[in-house]
Design a protein around this motif. Sequence first.
Motif, PDB file in Angstrom:
ATOM      1  N   UNK A 144       0.858  -1.201   0.000  1.00 25.30           N
ATOM      2  CA  UNK A 144       0.000   0.000   0.000  1.00 25.30           C
ATOM      3  C   UNK A 144       0.885   1.238   0.000  1.00 25.30           C
ATOM      4  N   UNK A 145       0.417   2.262  -0.735  1.00 29.08           N
ATOM      5  CA  UNK A 145       1.205   3.496  -0.804  1.00 29.08           C
ATOM      6  C   UNK A 145       0.259   4.648  -1.099  1.00 29.08           C
ATOM      7  N   UNK A 146       0.704   5.840  -0.741  1.00 25.22           N
ATOM      8  CA  UNK A 146      -0.054   7.055  -1.068  1.00 25.22           C
ATOM      9  C   UNK A 146       0.611   7.678  -2.294  1.00 25.22           C
ATOM     10  N   UNK A 147      -0.074   7.620  -3.420  1.00 26.96           N
ATOM     11  CA  UNK A 147       0.456   8.143  -4.679  1.00 26.96           C
ATOM     12  C   UNK A 147      -0.667   8.783  -5.475  1.00 26.96           C
ATOM     13  N   UNK A 148      -0.286   9.456  -6.539  1.00 28.10           N
ATOM     14  CA  UNK A 148      -1.304  10.030  -7.427  1.00 28.10           C
ATOM     15  C   UNK A 148      -1.908   8.949  -8.309  1.00 28.10           C
ATOM     16  N   UNK A 149      -3.226   9.051  -8.535  1.00 29.80           N
ATOM     17  CA  UNK A 149      -3.924   8.149  -9.453  1.00 29.80           C
ATOM     18  C   UNK A 149      -4.829   8.990 -10.358  1.00 29.80           C
ATOM     19  N   UNK A 150      -5.298   8.361 -11.440  1.00 31.83           N
ATOM     20  CA  UNK A 150      -6.373   8.973 -12.238  1.00 31.83           C
ATOM     21  C   UNK A 150      -7.664   8.762 -11.457  1.00 31.83           C
ATOM     22  N   UNK A 151      -8.274   9.862 -11.017  1.00 31.57           N
ATOM     23  CA  UNK A 151      -9.473   9.732 -10.175  1.00 31.57           C
ATOM     24  C   UNK A 151     -10.699  10.197 -10.955  1.00 31.57           C
ATOM     25  N   UNK A 152     -11.705   9.322 -11.005  1.00 34.77           N
ATOM     26  CA  UNK A 152     -12.969   9.682 -11.658  1.00 34.77           C
ATOM     27  C   UNK A 152     -13.957  10.118 -10.589  1.00 34.77           C
ATOM     28  N   UNK A 153     -14.250  11.425 -10.493  1.00 32.46           N
ATOM     29  CA  UNK A 153     -15.127  11.918  -9.421  1.00 32.46           C
ATOM     30  C   UNK A 153     -16.572  11.440  -9.563  1.00 32.46           C
ATOM     31  N   UNK A 154     -16.966  11.046 -10.786  1.00 33.85           N
ATOM     32  CA  UNK A 154     -18.338  10.562 -10.965  1.00 33.85           C
ATOM     33  C   UNK A 154     -18.508   9.203 -10.288  1.00 33.85           C
ATOM     34  N   UNK A 155     -17.554   8.299 -10.532  1.00 33.13           N
ATOM     35  CA  UNK A 155     -17.627   6.958  -9.936  1.00 33.13           C
ATOM     36  C   UNK A 155     -16.891   6.867  -8.610  1.00 33.13           C
ATOM     37  N   UNK A 156     -16.180   7.937  -8.240  1.00 32.63           N
ATOM     38  CA  UNK A 156     -15.368   7.982  -7.014  1.00 32.63           C
ATOM     39  C   UNK A 156     -14.429   6.785  -6.928  1.00 32.63           C
ATOM     40  N   UNK A 157     -13.678   6.581  -8.021  1.00 38.63           N
ATOM     41  CA  UNK A 157     -12.701   5.488  -8.038  1.00 38.63           C
ATOM     42  C   UNK A 157     -11.488   5.871  -8.867  1.00 38.63           C
ATOM     43  N   UNK A 158     -10.382   5.204  -8.543  1.00 30.24           N
ATOM     44  CA  UNK A 158      -9.217   5.288  -9.421  1.00 30.24           C
ATOM     45  C   UNK A 158      -9.542   4.532 -10.707  1.00 30.24           C
ATOM     46  N   UNK A 159      -9.009   5.001 -11.837  1.00 27.05           N
ATOM     47  CA  UNK A 159      -9.191   4.288 -13.097  1.00 27.05           C
ATOM     48  C   UNK A 159      -7.830   4.151 -13.791  1.00 27.05           C
ATOM     49  N   UNK A 160      -7.744   3.196 -14.701  1.00 32.95           N
ATOM     50  CA  UNK A 160      -6.469   2.953 -15.384  1.00 32.95           C
ATOM     51  C   UNK A 160      -6.287   3.953 -16.521  1.00 32.95           C
ATOM     52  N   UNK A 161      -5.069   4.030 -17.007  1.00 33.94           N
ATOM     53  CA  UNK A 161      -4.789   4.924 -18.141  1.00 33.94           C
ATOM     54  C   UNK A 161      -5.658   4.581 -19.341  1.00 33.94           C
ATOM     55  N   UNK A 162      -5.976   3.297 -19.528  1.00 36.44           N
ATOM     56  CA  UNK A 162      -6.786   2.875 -20.675  1.00 36.44           C
ATOM     57  C   UNK A 162      -8.206   3.416 -20.585  1.00 36.44           C
ATOM     58  N   UNK A 163      -8.652   3.697 -19.354  1.00 35.37           N
ATOM     59  CA  UNK A 163     -10.011   4.209 -19.166  1.00 35.37           C
ATOM     60  C   UNK A 163     -10.055   5.734 -19.181  1.00 35.37           C
ATOM     61  N   UNK A 164      -8.906   6.337 -19.513  1.00 28.85           N
ATOM     62  CA  UNK A 164      -8.824   7.799 -19.618  1.00 28.85           C
ATOM     63  C   UNK A 164      -8.815   8.179 -21.089  1.00 28.85           C
ATOM     64  N   UNK A 165      -9.689   9.103 -21.442  1.00 27.35           N
ATOM     65  CA  UNK A 165      -9.796   9.564 -22.829  1.00 27.35           C
ATOM     66  C   UNK A 165      -9.321  11.007 -22.893  1.00 27.35           C
ATOM     67  N   UNK A 166      -8.316  11.261 -23.717  1.00 24.31           N
ATOM     68  CA  UNK A 166      -7.802  12.627 -23.852  1.00 24.31           C
ATOM     69  C   UNK A 166      -8.657  13.389 -24.868  1.00 24.31           C
ATOM     70  N   UNK A 167      -9.321  14.444 -24.419  1.00 23.87           N
ATOM     71  CA  UNK A 167     -10.192  15.208 -25.321  1.00 23.87           C
ATOM     72  C   UNK A 167      -9.635  16.620 -25.496  1.00 23.87           C
ATOM     73  N   UNK A 168      -9.688  17.098 -26.718  1.00 23.16           N
ATOM     74  CA  UNK A 168      -9.277  18.480 -26.995  1.00 23.16           C
ATOM     75  C   UNK A 168     -10.424  19.416 -26.644  1.00 23.16           C
TER      76      UNK A 168
END
Length: 888
Positions: free
Chosen positions: A169-193
């Motif tokens: 266990x560690x305290x680190x930065x994650x991709x956080x989805x505030x809608x689902x209130x969960x960490x998500x993987x890079x694959x679940x992140x969509x870069x939008x212009x």
Amino acid sequence: MLDKNFDPKTAEPRLYAAWESSGAFAPIDDPNAEPFSMVIPPPNVTGSLHIGHALNNTLQDVLIRFERMRGKAALWLPGTDHAGIATQMVVERQLAEQGNQSRRDLGREAFVAKVWEWKAKSGGVIVNQLRRLGASCDWSRERFTLDEGLSAAVRRVFVTLYKQKLIYRDKRLVNWDPHFQTAISDLEVEQREVDGHYWHFAYPLEDGSGEIVVATTRPETMLADTAVAVHPSDARYTALVGRAVRLPIVNRPIPIIADEYPDPDKGSGAVKITPAHDFHDFAVGKRHNLPMINIFDDFARLNDNAPPEYRGLDRFAARKKVVEAFEALGLLREVEKTRHTVPHGDRSGVVVEPYLTDQWYVAAEVLAKPAIKAVEEGATVFVPKNWEKTYFEWMRNIQPWCISRQLWWGHRIPAWFGPDGRVFVEETEAEALRQAQEHYGRPTPLRQDEDVLDTWFSSALWPFSTLGWPEQTSDLARFYPTHTLITGFDIIFFWVARMMMQGLHFMDEVPFKRVFINALVRDASGAKMSKSKGNVMDPLELVDDYGADALRFTLTAMSGAARDIKLSRQRIEGYRNFGTKLWNATRFAQMNGCARAEGFDPAAVKQTLNRWIVGETQRTAAAVTEALADCGFDEAANSLYRFIWNRFCDWYVELAKPILNGADEAAKAETQATAAWVLDVTLKLLHPVMPFLTEELWAQTADLGAARAHTGFLMTARWPDLPASLVDAAADAEIGLIIETISEGRSVRQELNVPPAARPPLLVVEASAAQRAVLTAAAPLIGQLLRVSEVRLAEAAPEGSIPYVVEGATFALPVAEYIDLAAERARLGKEVAALAGEIGKLAGKLGNPDFVARAPEEVVEENRERLAEAEAAKAKLEAALGRLGGVV
């Protein structure tokens, strides 16, 4: 007699049901058979078949059918992924629609029960859709990433890695989805212009002697700044390093530090550092031991670390308030419009936050080392090989893998906490309680970790957990490691690399020997398919309209290693016509008495035409076998297309008609038997790509001839293994001369617009004695197929003749009485000039670096194709002009 047409709508479900019920999809029960196994990339249980699935599973099915026919114990193991966030979202949405309930209203246990209920009713959709495509998976072995056996494997792996100090266990930065209130993987992140702004804020020096200006697209995060960074080589700030600025609004001093991260040429050269809310800043914070202040809660509202007037505000409301405060303080220096990429949750659609939180991590950098070595040493190979570079790049720069998710649907982390926060990691709660009692000296209640594991954690075990591990099953011993994995390039990091790491760590062997990376399917113009563009092609609609075989052949024929697939309905229709061509050729064979002969030996045929087609069949069988063994799917399909359409249906059938209609009974019988043999071999070779059509033809022609040549399914028939000695060079030369004479003569007629009704003679001006003999014997057939009045020898070509050369022989077509030669020269010259102009324009456009850099990828590719087509057309017209230049 065969029906006039093949009806895929009725044949496909009937044939698939027969295959499946017979058990033909299971590996043969022969201990001496060489095993060949593949695991399906498990589609999400929520999923529906899209065109990418259609391509990926078609290629897998082509390969497994091929290896099954080669006599191997072929296993294609299917299953689905529980797809944590996607499935939870579907059920949460249903709850909201049905009774305005949330999962929290239900509670964890009741909600998870609801998800299982949904899975039982709706979770099999994609599995049935794969059946419609013809996927010959062994459904008796179907697995689910949350089934009992795989869950046991997941717990065993987690506990083992934890006890090996490879999970922590560690305290680190994650991709956080505030809608689902969960960490998500890079694959679940969509870069939008998106359109946004750079706000330029002035931070006053603490001693009041000046200011430093920083720019940000996220003003609200300045409330968590803990430093301002400048580059050590930036002379403007050398004297300021080690001093401090006073952070506005918060009124907190923060240091000015020197770090390599800032770019002196960008903006002011100074950057604000917010370690708890930016991935780059987190790394800077670690290097300089900076405080990490988290100002958000799980919903991305400001928490108690923010000034009182900001607490409870949504992040975007806080952004507006911060900008207003800077303006009121006189510290807003500039507002600059910009267009920039912003990360969004691919399912929630909301902006993702870098968020500092306690999570579980795998020490991926340790597990990666053997996985890198395995590919370096060739234990696993990538096809195409260039994808190894992508794999190495990621693996050699791998970061700790965050495996915890704040969801309820998934593998709950097998970790229990004691009253003092001590963690007990065991496979069962009973064992955790026993360990706690031993530690505390008395029975002690424990609280299980609320989080579940990242879906990719269980997927990483797929090649061995699906075969029964951690139990030492017969399937595991027989089929691990698997042979080939076929998958998309986008999950090399997320799935392929992680299977390599876990497979090597727990099985001490690579999980697969070969990874084939399939192409991306685009629309006809080369644009990426998307719902927003309205260019998505539904594979099930295409199956309804053209049949599964036509779609499968299209995807296979276009799946070259170095290119994406430009899919169009016209192309699929063309390959449906290809299937129809074979169907009609089989009907022709039936109508002309073509039947298997007892003891037929292809090596013993006497007729030149039959010796030629036997050799062509051998060459095609060898080419298709080699291509499929090497995952050259497009090469296999294109070899089949050329042989079936061109060699067999066009030339053999046409050239065989005089024999089949002739008086030589021995030649006729041999040709009937040869045609039947060629059709049998052809159906076997084509079956992996077009299973339904070929299986139907196999069944319909099963009893042709005195000797019943086959029983059972084509899909379990033996793959053709034909000796190279069947190729007859003399027959090749004779039939090749006839075919090329006709083909080249047709080209001359077409290029020069000779009317179809015109019947000029074909003159043989120069040829060897052997060639003259062949041409004389074949004269009636050449005359019929080339539409010439006669084929005769001539000392010289008469005036107004068009010459052409085939295999060293010179021919002449006297066409002056049918066309205006001068007008043809003028027409061709005009068309060549027009094409030259178009080529110049296209070459100029493509030679412009600005156009190539700025134009959409599909537009550039379209221009390249148009240039290639124009150049080919120009070359063809110039050849025709050249022929006119040689007019006698």
